[in-house]
Design a protein around this motif. Structure first.
Motif, PDB file in Angstrom:
ATOM      1  N   LEU A   1       4.728  -9.203  -1.114  1.00 31.85           N
ATOM      2  CA  LEU A   1       5.236  -7.833  -1.024  1.00 31.85           C
ATOM      3  C   LEU A   1       6.007  -7.435  -2.282  1.00 31.85           C
ATOM      4  O   LEU A   1       5.916  -6.282  -2.730  1.00 31.85           O
ATOM      5  CB  LEU A   1       6.124  -7.686   0.213  1.00 31.85           C
ATOM      6  N   LEU A   2       6.734  -8.363  -2.860  1.00 24.21           N
ATOM      7  CA  LEU A   2       7.409  -8.086  -4.127  1.00 24.21           C
ATOM      8  C   LEU A   2       6.400  -7.738  -5.213  1.00 24.21           C
ATOM      9  O   LEU A   2       6.610  -6.804  -6.003  1.00 24.21           O
ATOM     10  CB  LEU A   2       8.247  -9.290  -4.564  1.00 24.21           C
ATOM     11  N   GLU A   3       5.306  -8.473  -5.234  1.00 23.88           N
ATOM     12  CA  GLU A   3       4.262  -8.207  -6.225  1.00 23.88           C
ATOM     13  C   GLU A   3       3.653  -6.834  -6.009  1.00 23.88           C
ATOM     14  O   GLU A   3       3.412  -6.089  -6.965  1.00 23.88           O
ATOM     15  CB  GLU A   3       3.187  -9.295  -6.144  1.00 23.88           C
ATOM     16  N   ARG A   4       3.390  -6.480  -4.754  1.00 27.90           N
ATOM     17  CA  ARG A   4       2.834  -5.160  -4.455  1.00 27.90           C
ATOM     18  C   ARG A   4       3.811  -4.062  -4.885  1.00 27.90           C
ATOM     19  O   ARG A   4       3.415  -3.035  -5.436  1.00 27.90           O
ATOM     20  CB  ARG A   4       2.532  -5.036  -2.950  1.00 27.90           C
ATOM     21  N   TYR A   5       5.086  -4.251  -4.629  1.00 30.60           N
ATOM     22  CA  TYR A   5       6.093  -3.257  -5.000  1.00 30.60           C
ATOM     23  C   TYR A   5       6.150  -3.097  -6.515  1.00 30.60           C
ATOM     24  O   TYR A   5       6.214  -1.974  -7.024  1.00 30.60           O
ATOM     25  CB  TYR A   5       7.455  -3.680  -4.446  1.00 30.60           C
ATOM     26  N   ARG A   6       6.118  -4.196  -7.229  1.00 26.17           N
ATOM     27  CA  ARG A   6       6.170  -4.145  -8.699  1.00 26.17           C
ATOM     28  C   ARG A   6       4.942  -3.458  -9.279  1.00 26.17           C
ATOM     29  O   ARG A   6       5.000  -2.885 -10.367  1.00 26.17           O
ATOM     30  CB  ARG A   6       6.306  -5.561  -9.259  1.00 26.17           C
ATOM     31  N   HIS A   7       3.825  -3.497  -8.545  1.00 29.09           N
ATOM     32  CA  HIS A   7       2.613  -2.806  -8.976  1.00 29.09           C
ATOM     33  C   HIS A   7       2.654  -1.317  -8.625  1.00 29.09           C
ATOM     34  O   HIS A   7       1.718  -0.581  -8.921  1.00 29.09           O
ATOM     35  CB  HIS A   7       1.379  -3.445  -8.335  1.00 29.09           C
ATOM     36  N   GLY A   8       3.706  -0.878  -7.939  1.00 33.71           N
ATOM     37  CA  GLY A   8       3.821   0.529  -7.573  1.00 33.71           C
ATOM     38  C   GLY A   8       3.145   0.895  -6.271  1.00 33.71           C
ATOM     39  O   GLY A   8       3.008   2.081  -5.951  1.00 33.71           O
ATOM     40  N   ASP A   9       2.716  -0.111  -5.490  1.00 32.71           N
ATOM     41  CA  ASP A   9       2.038   0.167  -4.225  1.00 32.71           C
ATOM     42  C   ASP A   9       3.018   0.656  -3.166  1.00 32.71           C
ATOM     43  O   ASP A   9       4.203   0.308  -3.186  1.00 32.71           O
ATOM     44  CB  ASP A   9       1.340  -1.100  -3.710  1.00 32.71           C
ATOM     45  N   LYS A  10       2.504   1.428  -2.218  1.00 36.09           N
ATOM     46  CA  LYS A  10       3.308   1.880  -1.098  1.00 36.09           C
ATOM     47  C   LYS A  10       3.264   0.830   0.016  1.00 36.09           C
ATOM     48  O   LYS A  10       2.213   0.241   0.288  1.00 36.09           O
ATOM     49  CB  LYS A  10       2.816   3.229  -0.580  1.00 36.09           C
ATOM     50  N   ILE A  11       4.422   0.636   0.667  1.00 37.41           N
ATOM     51  CA  ILE A  11       4.540  -0.386   1.699  1.00 37.41           C
ATOM     52  C   ILE A  11       5.198   0.225   2.924  1.00 37.41           C
ATOM     53  O   ILE A  11       6.212   0.920   2.826  1.00 37.41           O
ATOM     54  CB  ILE A  11       5.377  -1.586   1.208  1.00 37.41           C
ATOM     55  N   LEU A  12       4.625  -0.040   4.096  1.00 37.42           N
ATOM     56  CA  LEU A  12       5.141   0.422   5.373  1.00 37.42           C
ATOM     57  C   LEU A  12       5.598  -0.801   6.179  1.00 37.42           C
ATOM     58  O   LEU A  12       4.915  -1.821   6.186  1.00 37.42           O
ATOM     59  CB  LEU A  12       4.062   1.170   6.160  1.00 37.42           C
ATOM     60  N   GLY A  13       6.739  -0.689   6.864  1.00 35.40           N
ATOM     61  CA  GLY A  13       7.236  -1.811   7.650  1.00 35.40           C
ATOM     62  C   GLY A  13       7.623  -1.383   9.050  1.00 35.40           C
ATOM     63  O   GLY A  13       8.280  -0.349   9.232  1.00 35.40           O
ATOM     64  N   ILE A  14       7.221  -2.179  10.037  1.00 36.73           N
ATOM     65  CA  ILE A  14       7.544  -1.913  11.440  1.00 36.73           C
ATOM     66  C   ILE A  14       8.249  -3.136  12.026  1.00 36.73           C
ATOM     67  O   ILE A  14       7.717  -4.251  11.929  1.00 36.73           O
ATOM     68  CB  ILE A  14       6.276  -1.605  12.255  1.00 36.73           C
ATOM     69  N   CYS A  15       9.421  -2.940  12.623  1.00 40.39           N
ATOM     70  CA  CYS A  15      10.189  -3.985  13.304  1.00 40.39           C
ATOM     71  C   CYS A  15      10.443  -5.183  12.379  1.00 40.39           C
ATOM     72  O   CYS A  15      11.282  -5.103  11.491  1.00 40.39           O
ATOM     73  CB  CYS A  15       9.509  -4.383  14.613  1.00 40.39           C
ATOM     74  N   PHE A  16       9.724  -6.280  12.536  1.00 39.71           N
ATOM     75  CA  PHE A  16       9.842  -7.412  11.617  1.00 39.71           C
ATOM     76  C   PHE A  16       9.660  -6.956  10.171  1.00 39.71           C
ATOM     77  O   PHE A  16      10.413  -7.360   9.272  1.00 39.71           O
ATOM     78  CB  PHE A  16       8.783  -8.460  11.979  1.00 39.71           C
TER      79      PHE A  16
ATOM     80  N   ASP B   1       9.526   6.869  -2.981  1.00 45.61           N
ATOM     81  CA  ASP B   1       8.199   7.199  -2.460  1.00 45.61           C
ATOM     82  C   ASP B   1       7.360   5.950  -2.233  1.00 45.61           C
ATOM     83  O   ASP B   1       6.142   6.045  -2.074  1.00 45.61           O
ATOM     84  CB  ASP B   1       7.467   8.122  -3.451  1.00 45.61           C
ATOM     85  N   GLN B   2       8.018   4.763  -2.189  1.00 46.20           N
ATOM     86  CA  GLN B   2       7.244   3.523  -2.102  1.00 46.20           C
ATOM     87  C   GLN B   2       7.347   2.780  -0.786  1.00 46.20           C
ATOM     88  O   GLN B   2       6.386   2.140  -0.361  1.00 46.20           O
ATOM     89  CB  GLN B   2       7.661   2.557  -3.230  1.00 46.20           C
ATOM     90  N   VAL B   3       8.511   2.832  -0.139  1.00 52.53           N
ATOM     91  CA  VAL B   3       8.725   2.018   1.060  1.00 52.53           C
ATOM     92  C   VAL B   3       9.191   2.913   2.206  1.00 52.53           C
ATOM     93  O   VAL B   3      10.086   3.735   2.039  1.00 52.53           O
ATOM     94  CB  VAL B   3       9.778   0.920   0.803  1.00 52.53           C
ATOM     95  N   LEU B   4       8.572   2.743   3.387  1.00 52.20           N
ATOM     96  CA  LEU B   4       8.963   3.475   4.590  1.00 52.20           C
ATOM     97  C   LEU B   4       8.956   2.507   5.765  1.00 52.20           C
ATOM     98  O   LEU B   4       7.947   1.835   6.012  1.00 52.20           O
ATOM     99  CB  LEU B   4       8.005   4.632   4.869  1.00 52.20           C
ATOM    100  N   CYS B   5      10.083   2.441   6.500  1.00 55.64           N
ATOM    101  CA  CYS B   5      10.213   1.443   7.562  1.00 55.64           C
ATOM    102  C   CYS B   5      10.844   2.023   8.823  1.00 55.64           C
ATOM    103  O   CYS B   5      11.725   2.878   8.752  1.00 55.64           O
ATOM    104  CB  CYS B   5      11.082   0.280   7.078  1.00 55.64           C
ATOM    105  N   PHE B   6      10.396   1.501   9.971  1.00 56.89           N
ATOM    106  CA  PHE B   6      10.930   1.871  11.282  1.00 56.89           C
ATOM    107  C   PHE B   6      11.200   0.615  12.097  1.00 56.89           C
ATOM    108  O   PHE B   6      10.363  -0.295  12.140  1.00 56.89           O
ATOM    109  CB  PHE B   6       9.928   2.747  12.051  1.00 56.89           C
ATOM    110  N   GLN B   7      12.362   0.588  12.769  1.00 57.48           N
ATOM    111  CA  GLN B   7      12.647  -0.520  13.670  1.00 57.48           C
ATOM    112  C   GLN B   7      11.784  -0.449  14.925  1.00 57.48           C
ATOM    113  O   GLN B   7      11.366  -1.462  15.476  1.00 57.48           O
ATOM    114  CB  GLN B   7      14.130  -0.515  14.052  1.00 57.48           C
TER     115      GLN B   7
END
Length: 242
Positions: free
Chosen positions: A84-99, A177-183
């Motif tokens: 995930l760090l590599e994806r972020y450094r590449h500018g990719d968007k990442i979505l996270g749910i709970c865990f 504009d890269q990371v969006l997360c919900f518990q």
């Protein structure tokens, strides 16, 4: 044009639930099929060590929920963190749910731990604290199905709080504009939550079980969150961003 989403599954459903509900990836595909932005999906179970080929690229990477602790020492979690760090450094968007919500907070300098308030189950209500343009349709309050005993207790410094409650002060956030997360779990449906509650009744205790079952009489807004997630991914993309 359709968005391409990579779903990184961080769990395998309990054996007694697989026949009816299959997997988290399947739940998300079903959820996103009912929102207005077209998307296709590929699912990789990272617990089993499965990842996309190096040359494959997606519009976003979605990290699912899991029975595991986001702060756990398991090798597959450490591998996922690096990926995930590599994806972020590449500018990719990442979505996270709970865990995924908790793991990404940890990854970018926040904190997650076992919650002092105990288990959160059933349908939970949050106050929307901030509403970027991609959070359409707008809501002042948000309801989601939840199942968690861990929480994010400190946001990454560059994160924006999106939703909160007294029980779960950091319920949703974004990082630029890269990371969006919900518990909460937008992909859950009432029947799945009921089955989880019945399985975990003794573990979570009778008060939480009773409250959780009672809450399932109400509706939740998982479909709205799904639309927000796809609008977040589409944001800034020609032909996809409304």
């Amino acid at each position: 044009m359709s968005l391409r989403i990579c779903i990184l599954e961080t769990d395998i459903l309990r054996p007694e639930l697989i026949e009816q509900y299959q997997s988290y990836g399947h739940m998300f595909e079903r959820l996103f099929a009912r929102q207005p932005i077209a998307a296709s999906f590929e699912v990789f179970n990272v617990v089993e060590g499965n990842y996309p080929p190096d040359e494959q690229r997606y519009d976003a990477y979605l990290v699912t929920g899991s029975k595991a602790d986001s702060f756990g020492p398991e090798p597959w979690i450490q591998t996922l963190r690096l990926y995930l760090l590599e994806r972020y450094r590449h500018g990719d968007k990442i979505l996270g749910i709970c865990f995924g919500h908790q793991l990404l907070a940890l990854l970018f300098g926040g904190h997650a731990e076992r919650a002092e308030r105990g288990w959160g189950v059933g349908i939970h209500r949050y106050e929307v604290k901030h509403q970027p343009t991609w959070m359409m349709p707008p809501l002042e309050e948000l309801t989601l199905l939840i199942s968690h005993q861990d929480q994010v207790t400190k946001l990454p410094e560059n994160a924006t709080l999106l939703a909160s409650s007294e029980f779960c002060p950091i319920a949703a956030y974004c990082i630029g504009d890269q990371v969006l997360c919900f518990q909460g779990h937008p992909e859950f449906i009432h029947d799945y939550s009921k089955a989880l509650l019945e399985i975990r009744q003794q573990h979570i205790g009778e008060p939480a079980y009773t409250q959780g079952m009672s809450s399932l009489e109400h509706e939740h807004q998982g479909h709205t969150v799904a639309e927000w997630m796809m609008r977040f991914v589409a944001h800034g993309r020609t032909g996809l961003d409304d």
